[in-house]
Structures are given as C-alpha cells and as structure tokens.
Write a protein that holds these residues in place. Sequence first.
Motif, PDB file in Angstrom:
ATOM      1  N   GLU A 108     -18.379 -36.985   8.228  1.00  0.00           N
ATOM      2  CA  GLU A 108     -18.666 -35.921   7.269  1.00  0.00           C
ATOM      3  C   GLU A 108     -20.142 -36.065   6.911  1.00  0.00           C
ATOM      4  OE1 GLU A 108     -19.398 -33.368   4.664  1.00  0.00           O
ATOM      5  OE2 GLU A 108     -19.276 -35.298   3.659  1.00  0.00           O
ATOM      6  N   THR A 109     -20.977 -35.108   7.368  1.00  0.00           N
ATOM      7  CA  THR A 109     -22.431 -35.315   7.310  1.00  0.00           C
ATOM      8  C   THR A 109     -23.032 -35.161   5.916  1.00  0.00           C
ATOM      9  OG1 THR A 109     -22.973 -33.017   7.805  1.00  0.00           O
ATOM     10  CG2 THR A 109     -22.648 -34.479   9.687  1.00  0.00           C
ATOM     11  N   LEU A 110     -22.382 -34.387   5.029  1.00  0.00           N
ATOM     12  CA  LEU A 110     -22.961 -34.175   3.699  1.00  0.00           C
ATOM     13  C   LEU A 110     -23.000 -35.474   2.898  1.00  0.00           C
ATOM     14  CD1 LEU A 110     -21.195 -30.789   2.781  1.00  0.00           C
ATOM     15  CD2 LEU A 110     -23.460 -31.080   3.784  1.00  0.00           C
ATOM     16  N   LYS A 111     -21.959 -36.289   3.061  1.00  0.00           N
ATOM     17  CA  LYS A 111     -21.915 -37.581   2.358  1.00  0.00           C
ATOM     18  C   LYS A 111     -22.111 -38.747   3.322  1.00  0.00           C
ATOM     19  CE  LYS A 111     -19.749 -37.311  -2.019  1.00  0.00           C
ATOM     20  NZ  LYS A 111     -18.693 -37.792  -2.911  1.00  0.00           N
ATOM     21  N   ASN A 112     -22.414 -38.426   4.585  1.00  0.00           N
ATOM     22  CA  ASN A 112     -22.513 -39.424   5.649  1.00  0.00           C
ATOM     23  C   ASN A 112     -21.346 -40.406   5.605  1.00  0.00           C
ATOM     24  OD1 ASN A 112     -23.534 -40.598   7.901  1.00  0.00           O
ATOM     25  ND2 ASN A 112     -24.929 -41.955   6.803  1.00  0.00           N
ATOM     26  N   ASP A 113     -20.164 -39.845   5.655  1.00  0.00           N
ATOM     27  CA  ASP A 113     -18.927 -40.597   5.530  1.00  0.00           C
ATOM     28  C   ASP A 113     -18.258 -40.666   6.911  1.00  0.00           C
ATOM     29  OD1 ASP A 113     -16.583 -41.630   4.594  1.00  0.00           O
ATOM     30  OD2 ASP A 113     -15.866 -39.777   3.675  1.00  0.00           O
ATOM     31  N   GLY A 158     -11.198 -36.736  -1.768  1.00  0.00           N
ATOM     32  CA  GLY A 158     -12.100 -36.143  -2.750  1.00  0.00           C
ATOM     33  C   GLY A 158     -12.191 -34.638  -2.735  1.00  0.00           C
ATOM     34  N   ARG A 194     -14.758 -31.666  -2.578  1.00  0.00           N
ATOM     35  CA  ARG A 194     -16.150 -31.407  -2.227  1.00  0.00           C
ATOM     36  C   ARG A 194     -16.288 -30.383  -1.118  1.00  0.00           C
ATOM     37  NH1 ARG A 194     -15.890 -37.101   0.214  1.00  0.00           N
ATOM     38  NH2 ARG A 194     -16.325 -36.851   2.428  1.00  0.00           N
ATOM     39  N   TYR A 217     -17.461 -29.586   2.801  1.00  0.00           N
ATOM     40  CA  TYR A 217     -17.319 -30.414   3.995  1.00  0.00           C
ATOM     41  C   TYR A 217     -18.121 -29.856   5.165  1.00  0.00           C
ATOM     42  CZ  TYR A 217     -13.334 -32.389   1.523  1.00  0.00           C
ATOM     43  OH  TYR A 217     -12.531 -32.993   0.587  1.00  0.00           O
TER      44      TYR A 217
END
Length: 320
Positions: A140-145, A295, A297, A299
């Motif tokens: 998940e690039t927005l949170k670098n998860d 969470g 948010r 994505y």
Amino acid sequence: MTTEYDIIINELAGSGHGQTVWDIVKPMLEQRQIVFEYRVSEYAGHTIRLATEFAEKRRLSTKNVTTVLLVIGGDGTLNEALNGLMQVPTDNPMPLAYIPGGSGNDFARGLGMATEPSIALAQVLNNMRARPLNIGYYHETLKNDHRYFVNNVGLGFDAQIVDDTNRSKKKGKLGHWAYLSNALKAYSQQESYPLTVHVGRQRDQYRHAFLCTVSNHPYFGGGVKILPQANIHDDQLELIVVEEPHWWTILWLFLLLLMGGRHLNSRFVHHYRNAKLHLLVNSVEIGQMDGQTIGNRNYDLYLSTQPYPFWIDTSIHDHH
C-alpha cells in the motif's frame, strides 16, 4: 533427516478453540516422541514476534535438522506467523505448518486440509518435504505498508463485517448467525465508494463500489464460497467487485451465492483473475486482511502472489 517443530499456539483463537486443539495435539506429539518447543501467543501481534524469534534461532542454528514452524490457531494467527517469518531475510525460508484452531478456518478449507485436529496433525507429521503454496502480498504505497496474506484483502463491506464481528466478540458462539447479523449491520453502515481497478492495460472505474475483495482461494467469512475458481496452487489472484445495488439485490446475490457461485453472473458483480492487481480508493474506507482490520483510509494497493514453503500433505486423509 529428522524434523523438529517450533510451535506457536493462540489459545484464544475461535473463542478458546485453539486451547482445545492444543490439548488434543500436545499428548500426540509427546507420544510420538517428536522434538518440539512451544510458545503461547498472548496478544495481537505477539505471533509476529514469536515467529521472527523462531526463524532467527533457526538461521543461526548449526544442527542438521529440518525445523518447521507449526501454528495452532485461526487464520489471523497464521497470517501473523507468516508476516513474522518474512521479516527474517533468508534464501531458505522456514517451512510453515498449520493446524486449524479458529472460528472460520478459511485457509484450511481453501487448501483442502482436515479441520479435525488429529488428522490435521497427521497431515503435518507425515509430510516428507516442503511444498510451495502461493501466498498473497500487498504493498500500500500511501502508507508504504507491505504485508503478506493467506486468504484475502477486502475494502468496504466485508471489512465492515470483520470489524463489527471482531468488536462484538460473539465469534464462535453464534457462528454464521453473528456473521449474518453483523452483515445486516454492516450493510446499513457501508456506503458506496469510488474504486479504480487496474489489471494489465485495462482500467475500470466504479463510481459506486460496495464490496471489493481480493482472494487467493475460494472462501471467505468462514466457508462462504465467494470466488469458486480461486486456487491456492496457482499464481493468480481473484478479485470480486460488487456495485451498490438495492437491498433486494443484495438478498438475491446472497441466495445465488449460497446456490453455488452463480452470483458471479449478476450484472452488479465484476470478476477479475490476474497475477497482479492494482486498486485505488480515493475515499476513507475500512479495510481488512485475513480477518483483521487494516484501518480506515485511502488506498493505493498493489497485490500479487509469491510461493512460500508449507509443511502440509493434504493427500493424507482419515481412513475411518
């Protein structure tokens, strides 16, 4: 070459079912004089840490034995173990074994594994070699998860059910009924959202997505066969997108689903199959991975699969 087992037990899985399974399995291990060490997972996230510690210990060991990580718990416990193992960089990952002890046990269903503890144990102990199975991976690039999953990742409706079910803690007591009442509750809470699906060169936009689930095998929600063709043995992922229909359409889809996979033919249902998927959601939505909330948010989610060695032989069945 001898095989030794590092065991992680989640006694609280499936409202205490994990403990029941361990009470059956432990004497059988002792009776067969299997060499094992075990730890009890005591809180959310603990299994990740325990799995990492076991993998580190194995990496530094000079003993000429095969050490297998055996997980006893639900899909969430297995998910944590896998994510813990993946934190230890190695060319020779620790094989993963599993005895289902949760409430849903979708991974065991998807694999065709026995859910009866003594047969499941035989499928582990009588296994002779590590067998690669495909696991899901997402970034998940927005949170670098970055995470690994065994069953599915969902945004919207199914994640809302997961959240409600985990909160109500009625899992295991009411089973499908709790799930159904939470589904009705989630239906009233969940609003449709804008979703973009990227597959290869295809880009599809849905203005009113309601459910979006990516799965590695057919089952979700404790045995609901939502993606009948999905297969743990191939490198493909399957995605189902359901657009916001009226409540009677949801009821109709649910009936079709129970009648064995005919829901995929509905014009409100879109089905994808690919080794790589990319999902974009530009509104704050709830997400879930293997029955755990990831969470609320936006994505930007890239999904794929990769092989991981499992220590389970599903060809072994009970002969009674």
